[in-house]
Design a protein around this motif. Structure first.
Motif, mmCIF file in Angstrom:
data_model
loop_
_atom_site.group_PDB
_atom_site.id
_atom_site.type_symbol
_atom_site.label_atom_id
_atom_site.label_comp_id
_atom_site.label_asym_id
_atom_site.label_seq_id
_atom_site.Cartn_x
_atom_site.Cartn_y
_atom_site.Cartn_z
ATOM 1 N N ASN A 1 0.822 -1.215 0.000
ATOM 2 C CA ASN A 1 0.000 0.000 0.000
ATOM 3 C C ASN A 1 0.859 1.269 0.000
ATOM 4 O O ASN A 1 0.678 2.164 0.819
ATOM 5 N N LEU A 2 1.779 1.321 -0.973
ATOM 6 C CA LEU A 2 2.658 2.478 -1.121
ATOM 7 C C LEU A 2 2.475 3.114 -2.493
ATOM 8 O O LEU A 2 2.295 2.423 -3.499
ATOM 9 N N LEU A 3 2.567 4.432 -2.515
ATOM 10 C CA LEU A 3 2.520 5.209 -3.742
ATOM 11 C C LEU A 3 3.852 5.947 -3.849
ATOM 12 O O LEU A 3 4.270 6.606 -2.894
ATOM 13 N N GLU B 1 -4.743 11.213 -8.138
ATOM 14 C CA GLU B 1 -4.489 12.554 -7.591
ATOM 15 C C GLU B 1 -4.974 12.648 -6.144
ATOM 16 O O GLU B 1 -4.292 13.227 -5.292
ATOM 17 N N GLU B 2 -6.134 12.059 -5.858
ATOM 18 C CA GLU B 2 -6.646 12.079 -4.489
ATOM 19 C C GLU B 2 -5.736 11.304 -3.544
ATOM 20 O O GLU B 2 -5.450 11.757 -2.439
ATOM 21 N N ALA B 3 -5.264 10.131 -3.975
ATOM 22 C CA ALA B 3 -4.396 9.311 -3.132
ATOM 23 C C ALA B 3 -3.033 9.968 -2.913
ATOM 24 O O ALA B 3 -2.458 9.885 -1.833
ATOM 25 N N SER B 4 -2.525 10.651 -3.939
ATOM 26 C CA SER B 4 -1.194 11.257 -3.851
ATOM 27 C C SER B 4 -1.224 12.668 -3.275
ATOM 28 O O SER B 4 -0.197 13.192 -2.873
ATOM 29 N N THR C 1 -4.391 3.979 1.646
ATOM 30 C CA THR C 1 -5.266 3.074 2.396
ATOM 31 C C THR C 1 -5.672 1.889 1.521
ATOM 32 O O THR C 1 -5.593 1.946 0.288
ATOM 33 N N SER C 2 -6.144 0.856 2.155
ATOM 34 C CA SER C 2 -6.650 -0.314 1.416
ATOM 35 C C SER C 2 -7.828 0.087 0.537
ATOM 36 O O SER C 2 -7.987 -0.425 -0.571
#
Length: 136
Positions: free
Chosen positions: A36-38, A123-126, A55-56
């Motif tokens: 679960n890494l960006l 974009e939201e996750a990062s 997150t998962s």
């Protein structure tokens, strides 16, 4: 039968998404679903490179949108593009214990609805925007 139906999405361990704009650089986002890494890399702003946990739920949403996107584009073992295209996006899919992509997909259109949704969730996750290079 579309080739993307041959993929077992449970076996996809990572994806690498690149957005390139002619003479303006490249942004590459690698998502490791096992950890679960960006990882974000910006060819124009190396000081903007980072690694962030996701997150998962974010990982699941990205995989769901990836599955939807692959329904609209042709999946290949290798994606070949013309470096003179003004805009290029590419996604590589990899399986566990392999740094070599199993599949690649890409295109030169940034107005495809499934692509726009896929970019939005990344974009939201990062907490970053791909817009300066990707223009969607």
């Amino acid at each position: 039968m579309n080739e993307h139906n041959l993929i077992d999405y449970n076996d996809i361990s990572w994806i690498e998404c690149s957005v390139m704009r002619y003479r303006q650089g490249e942004i590459t986002v690698r998502l490791d679903f096992d950890r679960n890494l960006l990882t974000w890399k910006d060819s124009n702003r190396w000081f903007n490179d980072f690694v962030r946990s996701i997150t998962s739920e974010q990982a699941r949403k990205i995989k769901d949108l990836l599955h939807r996107l692959l329904g609209y584009v042709e999946l290949k073992k290798t994606f070949i593009y013309d470096p003179d295209d003004s805009f290029i996006w590419q996604i590589k899919l990899g399986e566990r214990n392999s740094d070599t992509p199993s599949w690649e997909v890409g295109g030169t259109r940034n107005d495809l609805a499934a692509w726009v949704e896929f970019v939005k969730v990344i974009e939201e996750a990062s907490e970053q925007t791909i817009d300066p290079l990707g223009g969607h």
